[in-house]
Structures are given as structure tokens and as C-alpha cells.
Design a protein around this motif. Structure first.
Motif, PDB file in Angstrom:
ATOM      1  N   LEU A   9       0.851  -1.203   0.000  1.00 18.80           N
ATOM      2  CA  LEU A   9       0.000   0.000   0.000  1.00 18.80           C
ATOM      3  C   LEU A   9       0.887   1.253   0.000  1.00 18.80           C
ATOM      4  CD1 LEU A   9      -2.564  -1.229   2.708  1.00 18.80           C
ATOM      5  CD2 LEU A   9      -2.877  -1.213   0.213  1.00 18.80           C
ATOM      6  N   ILE A  10       0.619   2.156  -0.945  1.00 14.48           N
ATOM      7  CA  ILE A  10       1.448   3.375  -1.111  1.00 14.48           C
ATOM      8  C   ILE A  10       0.676   4.573  -0.557  1.00 14.48           C
ATOM      9  CG2 ILE A  10       2.810   4.750  -2.719  1.00 14.48           C
ATOM     10  CD1 ILE A  10       2.488   2.463  -4.785  1.00 14.48           C
ATOM     11  N   HIS A  11       1.309   5.272   0.367  1.00 15.74           N
ATOM     12  CA  HIS A  11       0.609   6.366   1.071  1.00 15.74           C
ATOM     13  C   HIS A  11       0.442   7.616   0.195  1.00 15.74           C
ATOM     14  CE1 HIS A  11       4.186   8.922   1.753  1.00 15.74           C
ATOM     15  NE2 HIS A  11       4.857   7.801   1.960  1.00 15.74           N
ATOM     16  N   GLY A  12      -0.377   8.533   0.704  1.00 17.39           N
ATOM     17  CA  GLY A  12      -0.628   9.794   0.008  1.00 17.39           C
ATOM     18  C   GLY A  12       0.195  10.934   0.577  1.00 17.39           C
ATOM     19  N   PHE A  13      -0.121  12.120   0.120  1.00 19.28           N
ATOM     20  CA  PHE A  13       0.583  13.354   0.458  1.00 19.28           C
ATOM     21  C   PHE A  13      -0.265  14.173   1.424  1.00 19.28           C
ATOM     22  CE2 PHE A  13       1.024  17.894  -0.207  1.00 19.28           C
ATOM     23  CZ  PHE A  13       2.397  18.085  -0.208  1.00 19.28           C
ATOM     24  N   PRO A  14       0.281  14.767   2.415  1.00 15.23           N
ATOM     25  CA  PRO A  14       1.655  14.739   2.926  1.00 15.23           C
ATOM     26  C   PRO A  14       1.706  13.842   4.154  1.00 15.23           C
ATOM     27  CG  PRO A  14       0.527  16.733   3.670  1.00 15.23           C
ATOM     28  CD  PRO A  14      -0.525  15.806   3.105  1.00 15.23           C
ATOM     29  N   LEU A  15       1.543  12.561   3.913  1.00 15.40           N
ATOM     30  CA  LEU A  15       1.390  11.586   4.997  1.00 15.40           C
ATOM     31  C   LEU A  15       2.544  10.587   4.923  1.00 15.40           C
ATOM     32  CD1 LEU A  15      -2.416  11.272   4.336  1.00 15.40           C
ATOM     33  CD2 LEU A  15      -1.419  12.320   6.365  1.00 15.40           C
ATOM     34  N   ASP A  16       2.400   9.496   5.627  1.00 16.06           N
ATOM     35  CA  ASP A  16       3.410   8.442   5.549  1.00 16.06           C
ATOM     36  C   ASP A  16       2.734   7.107   5.804  1.00 16.06           C
ATOM     37  OD1 ASP A  16       3.296   8.025   8.371  1.00 16.06           O
ATOM     38  OD2 ASP A  16       4.798   9.575   8.720  1.00 16.06           O
ATOM     39  N   GLY A 134      -0.608  21.599   6.967  1.00 16.11           N
ATOM     40  CA  GLY A 134      -1.668  20.961   7.755  1.00 16.11           C
ATOM     41  C   GLY A 134      -2.899  21.848   7.808  1.00 16.11           C
ATOM     42  N   ALA A 135      -2.671  23.153   8.044  1.00 11.53           N
ATOM     43  CA  ALA A 135      -3.807  24.076   8.164  1.00 11.53           C
ATOM     44  C   ALA A 135      -4.618  24.093   6.870  1.00 11.53           C
ATOM     45  CB  ALA A 135      -3.295  25.478   8.497  1.00 11.53           C
ATOM     46  N   ALA A 136      -3.927  24.042   5.727  1.00  9.61           N
ATOM     47  CA  ALA A 136      -4.646  24.097   4.444  1.00  9.61           C
ATOM     48  C   ALA A 136      -5.281  22.762   4.105  1.00  9.61           C
ATOM     49  CB  ALA A 136      -3.667  24.501   3.326  1.00  9.61           C
ATOM     50  N   MET A 137      -4.620  21.669   4.480  1.00 11.43           N
ATOM     51  CA  MET A 137      -5.066  20.379   3.945  1.00 11.43           C
ATOM     52  C   MET A 137      -6.038  19.611   4.826  1.00 11.43           C
ATOM     53  SD  MET A 137      -2.198  18.727   1.540  1.00 11.43           S
ATOM     54  CE  MET A 137      -3.442  17.610   0.895  1.00 11.43           C
ATOM     55  N   VAL A 138      -5.860  19.665   6.147  1.00 14.05           N
ATOM     56  CA  VAL A 138      -6.698  18.790   6.997  1.00 14.05           C
ATOM     57  C   VAL A 138      -8.196  18.991   6.731  1.00 14.05           C
ATOM     58  CG1 VAL A 138      -7.314  18.162   9.370  1.00 14.05           C
ATOM     59  CG2 VAL A 138      -4.914  18.421   8.722  1.00 14.05           C
ATOM     60  N   PRO A 139      -8.681  20.245   6.614  1.00 14.55           N
ATOM     61  CA  PRO A 139     -10.120  20.388   6.353  1.00 14.55           C
ATOM     62  C   PRO A 139     -10.552  19.762   5.026  1.00 14.55           C
ATOM     63  CG  PRO A 139      -9.126  22.501   6.969  1.00 14.55           C
ATOM     64  CD  PRO A 139      -8.003  21.529   6.758  1.00 14.55           C
ATOM     65  N   ARG A 151      -8.838  14.427  13.285  1.00 15.70           N
ATOM     66  CA  ARG A 151      -8.197  15.645  12.762  1.00 15.70           C
ATOM     67  C   ARG A 151      -6.858  15.875  13.443  1.00 15.70           C
ATOM     68  NH1 ARG A 151     -11.797  18.534   9.832  1.00 15.70           N
ATOM     69  NH2 ARG A 151     -13.816  17.577  10.076  1.00 15.70           N
ATOM     70  N   ARG A 152      -6.853  15.668  14.761  1.00 20.24           N
ATOM     71  CA  ARG A 152      -5.623  15.888  15.533  1.00 20.24           C
ATOM     72  C   ARG A 152      -4.543  14.887  15.102  1.00 20.24           C
ATOM     73  NH1 ARG A 152      -7.080  14.868  21.120  1.00 20.24           N
ATOM     74  NH2 ARG A 152      -8.754  16.320  20.880  1.00 20.24           N
ATOM     75  N   ASP A 153      -4.934  13.616  14.959  1.00 20.40           N
ATOM     76  CA  ASP A 153      -3.947  12.588  14.574  1.00 20.40           C
ATOM     77  C   ASP A 153      -3.352  12.886  13.197  1.00 20.40           C
ATOM     78  OD1 ASP A 153      -4.573  11.334  16.898  1.00 20.40           O
ATOM     79  OD2 ASP A 153      -5.712   9.685  15.982  1.00 20.40           O
ATOM     80  N   ILE A 154      -4.208  13.314  12.277  1.00 17.60           N
ATOM     81  CA  ILE A 154      -3.719  13.567  10.917  1.00 17.60           C
ATOM     82  C   ILE A 154      -2.836  14.817  10.896  1.00 17.60           C
ATOM     83  CG2 ILE A 154      -4.467  14.168   8.570  1.00 17.60           C
ATOM     84  CD1 ILE A 154      -6.849  12.222   9.214  1.00 17.60           C
ATOM     85  N   SER A 155      -3.239  15.837  11.666  1.00 15.51           N
ATOM     86  CA  SER A 155      -2.390  17.045  11.763  1.00 15.51           C
ATOM     87  C   SER A 155      -1.022  16.670  12.314  1.00 15.51           C
ATOM     88  CB  SER A 155      -3.011  18.081  12.702  1.00 15.51           C
ATOM     89  OG  SER A 155      -4.248  18.477  12.213  1.00 15.51           O
ATOM     90  N   ALA A 156      -0.994  15.741  13.283  1.00 11.01           N
ATOM     91  CA  ALA A 156       0.295  15.349  13.880  1.00 11.01           C
ATOM     92  C   ALA A 156       1.160  14.627  12.846  1.00 11.01           C
ATOM     93  CB  ALA A 156       0.057  14.464  15.098  1.00 11.01           C
ATOM     94  N   ILE A 157       0.549  13.770  12.041  1.00 18.21           N
ATOM     95  CA  ILE A 157       1.341  13.056  11.016  1.00 18.21           C
ATOM     96  C   ILE A 157       1.886  14.069   9.997  1.00 18.21           C
ATOM     97  CG2 ILE A 157       1.251  11.364   9.129  1.00 18.21           C
ATOM     98  CD1 ILE A 157      -0.752   9.746  10.742  1.00 18.21           C
ATOM     99  N   ILE A 158       1.040  15.001   9.576  1.00 17.38           N
ATOM    100  CA  ILE A 158       1.503  16.005   8.597  1.00 17.38           C
ATOM    101  C   ILE A 158       2.604  16.863   9.213  1.00 17.38           C
ATOM    102  CG2 ILE A 158       0.832  18.043   7.255  1.00 17.38           C
ATOM    103  CD1 ILE A 158      -1.939  16.748   6.897  1.00 17.38           C
ATOM    104  N   GLY A 159       2.401  17.270  10.476  1.00 11.05           N
ATOM    105  CA  GLY A 159       3.377  18.141  11.145  1.00 11.05           C
ATOM    106  C   GLY A 159       4.730  17.477  11.333  1.00 11.05           C
TER     107      GLY A 159
END
Ligand code: MLT
Length: 247
Positions: A9-16, A134-139, A151-159
Motif C-alpha cells: 500500500l502506497i501512502h498519500g501526500f503529505p502523509l506516511d 496541515g492548516a490548508a489540507m486537513v479540512p 483531525r488531531r492525529d492527521i495534523s500530527a502526522i503532517i506536522g
């Protein structure tokens, strides 16, 4: 005893690779071997120089991993940017892919405004680091009903991603080509998954992509946005297991 089938499985942007935690557990529980690599510049991987980053070079990186670690054969899934990499892999190394899962992604190149947005994001990251991403993408990654914890977990991964990794991947996505013509040539079973509330790659885009794939099957995930696999993991896991079971 035969060895278990490998799913990559290949992840997306800006994640891992952490974005696949629910799918890894569900697929391993039913006996698959699951590989969830980080792309260069994401998660634990050091960034590559910008001139070496493209969807094609990322696909070659996945190809080398499949040769080294999966006997050169796997069912491969890609989420969004991961889907762009998967399409480049199918173009360059079709023999290593036994089936595909295209998740909240599409086959077209960027429009000029989309490319300009990427260059704006690159300038923002150069000036202010990863915070604006993160601010632009999470929403846009989640539906409006997504829980605050997600939302918090995804912001942390992006950050946690590096500025260089983000800049290089944005530049590589802006340069990517169109793979729409490839869809009609695909000869492997294909599952297309899309969140019904996905505003980045909406259901209409997924339907149009799936219609072009000879052995394409579409599953729409109710109540989920772009990151459907994290917003509705049970529904996405069921879709993946059902699809893989009959291969
Ligand atoms: C992703 O989720 O990987 C991105 O939204 C893809 C993109 O920016 O085109």
C-alpha cells in the motif's frame, strides 16, 4: 505451505505509512503479508534531491522493494499521490502487479490552476515550514463530520513530515503526466474506492476512472472524505478484503 500473498500500500501526500494502520491490521488478520513503505522524504525516509523526485522514480523505488521483498509480485494499492505512483508503476513495470486498488485518486495530470496551487504551497513551506500545509489540507482531507481526534492525529502526522520532503513531492506531482490512456489497457483486476464526501478526488472522478478500466469495480464509502480509509476504516477494509478474497 504456500507463502502468503503480499499486499503493498502506497501512502498519500503529505502523509506516511502510518496512514495504513487500520488496513495493515485488518489485512494481516486475514492472512496477508502487508508492506507499507514510506516514500522518499516521508516518515522515516530521508528526502531525495529534488531533481531525482518524480512519480516515476518513486515507482522505481517501489519496484525495487517488490523485487527485494515480495518475490516481484504483489497486489498494490495507492491512495491519492500513492495512486499516481501506482499508475507510474503500472506503466513502467506492469509484470510485478497482480491487482490494483486505486483509492481516492485519479489518473489525470494537474490543471494549470492545480499546478499553481502547488507552487504556492511550496513558497509557503519555504517561508514558514510545514505548519501551513496541515492548516490548508486537513479540512479538505476529511468530511465535515470527522471526529476531532482524527483531525488531531492527521495534523500530527503532517506536522512530522520534513519541509524538503513536502516541497519535493509537490514539485514532482506538479510535473507528473497523464495516465488516463493507461486505464483502458489494464488487464489486472482493479478496485476503485472513493469517499462519497471526497472534495479532492470526488466520486464523479472515481466513477469516470473506473468506467475506463476493463475489470474495474467501484466502491463508494458513505460519510467519508478524501481519507476514507481513516474516516471509515471498517467499510474500506471490507471492500479490500472482499476484492482480494476472489483473486
Ligand atoms: C494526496 O492526498 O495524496 C494529495 O491530495 C494528492 C494531490 O495533492 O494531488
Amino acid at each position: 505451505m504456500s507463502s502468503p500473498q503480499t499486499i503493498l500500500l502506497i501512502h498519500g501526500f503529505p502523509l506516511d505509512s502510518r496512514m495504513w494502520t487500520p488496513q495493515r491490521s485488518a489485512l494481516e488478520a486475514v492472512g496477508y503479508r502487508v508492506l507499507t513503505p514510506d516514500l522518499p522524504g516521508f516518515g522515516r525516509r530521508k528526502p531525495w534531491p529534488m531533481e531525482n523526485c518524480s512519480m516515476e522514480s518513486f515507482a522505481d523505488d517501489i519496484y525495487r522493494l517488490l523485487l527485494a521483498d515480495a518475490g516481484g509480485r504483489a497486489a498494490v494499492g495507492g491512495f491519492s499521490m500513492g495512486g499516481y505512483v501506482l499508475l507510474a508503476l503500472l506503466r513502467r513495470h506492469p509484470d510485478v502487479v497482480t491487482a490494483i486498488m486505486l483509492m481516492d485518486t485519479h489518473a489525470a495530470a494537474d490543471t494549470p490552476p492545480a499546478r499553481e496551487n502547488r507552487h504556492e504551497m511550496i513558497r509557503a513551506v519555504q517561508e514558514r515550514g510545514v505548519q501551513p500545509v496541515g492548516a490548508a489540507m486537513v479540512p479538505r482531507l476529511l468530511s465535515s463530520a470527522a471526529p476531532v481526534e482524527l483531525r488531531r492525529d492527521i495534523s500530527a502526522i503532517i506536522g512530522a513530515q520534513s519541509s524538503v520532503g513536502i516541497i519535493n513531492a509537490q514539485a514532482a506531482m506538479a510535473r507528473r503526466g497523464d495516465h488516463t490512456d493507461l486505464l483502458r489497457q489494464l488487464r489486472v483486476p482493479a478496485l476503485v474506492v472513493v469517499g462519497q464526501e471526497d472534495v479532492i478526488t470526488p466520486p464523479a472522478t472515481a466513477r469516470a476512472m473506473c468506467d475506463k478500466i476493463p475489470a474495474g469495480r467501484l466502491v463508494e464509502i458513505p460519510g467519508a472524505g478524501h481519507l476514507a480509509n481513516l474516516e471509515a476504516p471498517a467499510a474500506v477494509n471490507n471492500a479490500l478484503v472482499e476484492f482480494l478474497r476472489v483473486l
